[in-house]
Design a protein around this motif. Structure first.
Motif, short mmCIF file in Angstrom:
data_model
loop_
_atom_site.label_atom_id
_atom_site.label_comp_id
_atom_site.label_asym_id
_atom_site.label_seq_id
_atom_site.Cartn_x
_atom_site.Cartn_y
_atom_site.Cartn_z
N PHE A 245 -7.09 -4.04 -7.74
CA PHE A 245 -5.06 -4.71 -7.48
C PHE A 245 -4.30 -3.11 -7.60
O PHE A 245 -3.57 -3.17 -6.65
N TYR A 246 -4.90 -2.14 -7.96
CA TYR A 246 -4.60 -1.19 -9.11
C TYR A 246 -5.07 0.43 -8.00
O TYR A 246 -4.20 0.90 -8.26
N ASN A 247 -5.68 -0.02 -6.90
CA ASN A 247 -6.11 1.12 -6.80
C ASN A 247 -6.74 0.67 -5.47
O ASN A 247 -8.05 1.42 -5.65
N PRO A 248 -6.45 0.01 -4.92
CA PRO A 248 -7.43 -0.68 -3.80
C PRO A 248 -7.13 0.77 -2.43
O PRO A 248 -6.27 1.89 -2.54
N GLN A 249 -8.79 1.12 -1.67
CA GLN A 249 -9.44 1.81 -1.30
C GLN A 249 -9.05 1.99 0.53
O GLN A 249 -8.56 2.45 1.10
N LYS A 333 3.20 -0.62 -2.50
CA LYS A 333 3.45 -0.39 -4.61
C LYS A 333 2.54 -0.22 -5.22
O LYS A 333 2.00 -1.99 -5.55
N ILE A 334 1.62 0.51 -5.48
CA ILE A 334 0.28 0.12 -5.91
C ILE A 334 0.72 -0.22 -7.14
O ILE A 334 1.99 -0.46 -8.09
N GLY A 335 0.39 -1.84 -7.73
CA GLY A 335 0.28 -2.12 -8.66
C GLY A 335 2.29 -2.72 -8.77
O GLY A 335 1.79 -4.14 -8.38
N GLY A 336 3.14 -1.78 -8.79
CA GLY A 336 4.44 -2.60 -8.01
C GLY A 336 5.48 -3.70 -8.86
O GLY A 336 5.08 -4.00 -10.38
#
Ligand SMILES: Nc1ncnc2c1ncn2[C@@H]1O[C@H](COP(=O)(O)OP(=O)(O)OP(=O)(O)O)[C@@H](O)[C@H]1O
Ligand SMILES: [Mg+2]
Lengths: 342, 309
Positions: A245-249, A333-336
């Protein structure tokens, strides 16, 4: 090693149809730790159900064939078991819940009997003991007045209650692993939340490991500790809930996340990313996502990328991880907006 | 459930009354009268006979007096069999036809269900194809062809069973088979397609996911659900088998009801025509009634339908 209840290694499953070999699962490797809930997400047709039914060996054969791989559950490879050995695993060590509670119960058998059946088979209870346990199970899954309900038929239950009854069946023998294939998709939004809460409760109570398949990222966030992202019969990224969810690659994971405005808006289905998944009769040699990928490079066409470990737990198959690949900005927006959801 | 049964019983009586009325007036619409065939009968004798049997009265009068007798289960005399009343004819001959019909039905249900089940479980195998070829042949070969064939093979060539007539169990095998094969084929095809449908249902997957053995899945979850439509057609099938005995009785020289029914129409033997028709109708309507009740007992969803009203 011993903290894993399930290890799926290089699993390949195909369906031999008149049109040809549908390569539904093409080398899937993941594991589930004891007491952990793992979510499998991905678009329709990506192979989530086939993966889960392979573990239980519920794939209809013909046309289904296990071409390769190991499914190591509690120390033994399920694919090496014969029919009667497998019957002892099903419903006893692994329970399963399906998508549509309206059709998943036998309409001509009382709910109680349907719960009792597994207990009689696996725990050697007699009929009346099994029925007593069935009443307890119904009470456990939050069905009011279970003494009366146990004698009723499925048509006398509402959809949500039927799914509770399905959970009662799946958990009746206290399995080590519960597989839930879209358990809430067919239910009303409010009922969905109740069912997920129930699963969470029971997981806490009994320490059951869970594999949950869902299109609903709200459910993933609610229930899972780890997430496996599937596309066209392959796992393209997996990691902890926070990793995904917060660091998808992977660009496909980005697409999945982008299609949900807020993670806490439950009931939101994944919207399809532009384009369609590849034909599994003749899957592409390289990365199956490249025709739809905004960042596709030449190398993606013919070579499937090796696994890159971001951390020990967070793994991705994408050429963007290659040192020579251009750096790209993550388009969401990561997390966002999602930070508040945590 | 009781309300359901009572309502069905009421409908049953009304149905029978309609049948009586229709048969009564249709029968009298056939030209000729019971005694016109014996042409040389003196006019006076004939008039006496007509009077004796009440045929000189107007139709409505005859109808009413017939209905009154019917409520006492008296089907009246036969004009031609001087010694037997219609009640006697039925009492003496129907048991033979009934035995034939019931044995045929037993054969049809047992083999039909078994054949259809096996065919579905071995879907698309040689066994499945063989079973379905048998079923297609069974449906398309009429018993007027099948019966002589059976006699030829099993009586004349192999000598296993008597050629004809009635008496021991061995006498019943060939006629019951000839009579039952068509129904068997119908049941086999229906059973097969139901089985295939049920086997594809989600709840079968649930049953397998519980770890039940293949046998338990098939026996407890599949057959029970697949057999329901078969039960529904048992009513009409029983009907077909009981009334269809005429031809087979002819071929095997079996002393059943068939002969009387055919003869009575030729002879305008009004009470026999009416009596046998009513009797057969009663049997059929009752068979359908029993099937409905049985269905209601087996399928829990039906009870609710009634309760909900
Ligand atoms: N019995 C079958 N015969 C042929 N192909 C099949 C069969 N079952 C599944 N497949 C194929 O396997 C692939 C994966 O299907 P699967 O049901 O696992 O998808 P899924 O990820 O669960 O999708 P959904 O979200 O729609 O449930 C699909 O392409 C499907 O067409
Ligand atoms: Mg699915």
């Amino acid at each position: 090693m011993t903290d894993k209840i399930l290890e799926v290694k290089d699993l390949e499953v195909s369906f031999l149809t008149y049109a040809g070999e549908v390569k539904a699962i093409r080398g899937v490797t993941f594991d589930v730790k004891k007491g952990e809930a793992v979510a499998i997400v991905g678009e329709s047709g990506s192979g989530k159900s086939v993966t889960s039914q392979s573990i239980m060996q519920l794939i209809p054969s013909p046309p289904g064939v296990y071409k390769n791989g190991e499914i190591i559950f509690d120390g033994q490879d399920l694919l090496n078991l014969n029919n009667s050995e497998m019957e002892k695993v099903r419903g006893s060590s692994i329970g399963m819940i399906f998508q549509d509670p309206m059709t998943s119960l036998n309409p001509t058998m009382t709910v109680g009997k349907q719960i009792a059946e597994g207990l009689i088979k696996h725990q050697g209870l007699n009929k009346s003991e099994a029925m007593e346990r069935a009443v307890e199970m119904l009470r456990l899954v939050g069905i009011p007045n279970p003494e009366a309900r146990v004698k009723q038929y499925p048509h006398e239950f509402s959809g949500g209650m039927r799914q509770r009854a399905m959970i009662a069946i799946a958990l009746s023998c206290n399995p080590k692993l519960l597989i839930a294939d879209e358990p809430t998709t067919a239910l009303d939004v409010t009922i969905q939340a109740q069912i997920i809460d129930l699963m969470k409760d029971l997981q806490n109570k009994f320490g059951t490991s869970i594999i949950i398949i869902t299109h609903d990222l709200g459910v993933v966030a609610d229930l899972a500790q780890r997430v496996v992202v599937m596309y066209a019969g392959k796992i393209i990224e997996q990691g902890s809930l926070d990793d995904i969810f917060y660091n998808p690659q992977h660009p496909y994971t980005w697409g999945l996340l982008r299609s949900v405005p807020r993670l806490d808006s439950k009931g939101q289905r994944l919207e399809s990313i532009e384009g369609t998944p590849p034909d599994l009769l003749d899957p592409p040699k390289g990365c199956p996502f490249y025709p739809r990928c905004d960042y596709a490079m030449e190398v993606c066409v013919n070579h499937f990328p090796e696994e890159t470990k971001i951390t020990d737990d967070h793994k991705v198959h994408c050429w963007l991880q290659h040192p020579d690949a251009p750096k790209v900005d993550v388009p969401i927006k990561i997390g966002g907006a999602n930070n508040e959801a945590k | 459930m009781l309300k359901f049964i009572l309502r069905r019983l009421g409908m049953l009586v009304v149905t029978l009354w309609v049948i009586v009325t229709l048969t009564f007036f249709l029968m009298h619409a056939i030209p000729g009268d019971p005694f016109s065939k014996e042409g040389r009968m003196p006019e006076a004798t004939k008039e006496n006979l007509m009077k004796y049997y009440g045929l000189d009265k107007s139709l409505p009068e005859q109808y009413v007096s017939y209905l009154i007798k019917l409520t006492k289960f008296d089907l009246g005399p036969s004009y031609f069999s001087k010694t037997q009343s219609v009640n006697d004819i039925i009492a003496n001959n129907f048991p033979v036809s009934a035995r034939l019909g019931i044995q045929a039905l037993t054969i049809a249900v047992m083999f039909g269900v078994a054949l259809g089940t096996v065919a579905a479980l071995k879907h698309n195998s040689a066994l499945d194809y063989t079973a379905m070829v048998i079923a297609v042949l069974g449906v398309s070969v009429p018993n007027i062809v099948l019966a002589p064939l059976l006699i030829n093979v099993f009586s004349v060539k192999l000598g296993w069973f008597p050629i004809a007539r009635w008496g021991t169990f061995a006498h019943t095998v060939l006629p019951a088979t000839a009579l039952g094969v068509q129904a068997m084929a119908v049941i086999a095809r229906l059973m097969r397609s139901n089985m295939l449908e049920v086997l594809g249902q989600d709840y079968i997957r649930t049953a397998r996911a519980k770890g039940l053995s293949q046998f338990a899945v098939v026996w407890r979850h599949t057959i029970r659900n697949a057999i329901m439509p078969v039960i529904t057609i048992l009513g009409p099938l029983t009907a077909a088998l009981l009334t269809g005995t005429f031809v087979v009785e002819q071929i095997f020289a079996i002393p059943g009801m068939g002969k009387y029914f055919v003869k009575s129409v030729n002879n305008r033997d009004y009470p026999v025509i009416l009596g046998t028709t009513i009797f057969y109708s009663a049997v059929l309507v009752t068979a359908n009634f029993l099937v409905d009740v049985a269905y209601g007992l087996i399928d829990p969803r039906i009870k609710v339908g009634v309760r909900g009203e």
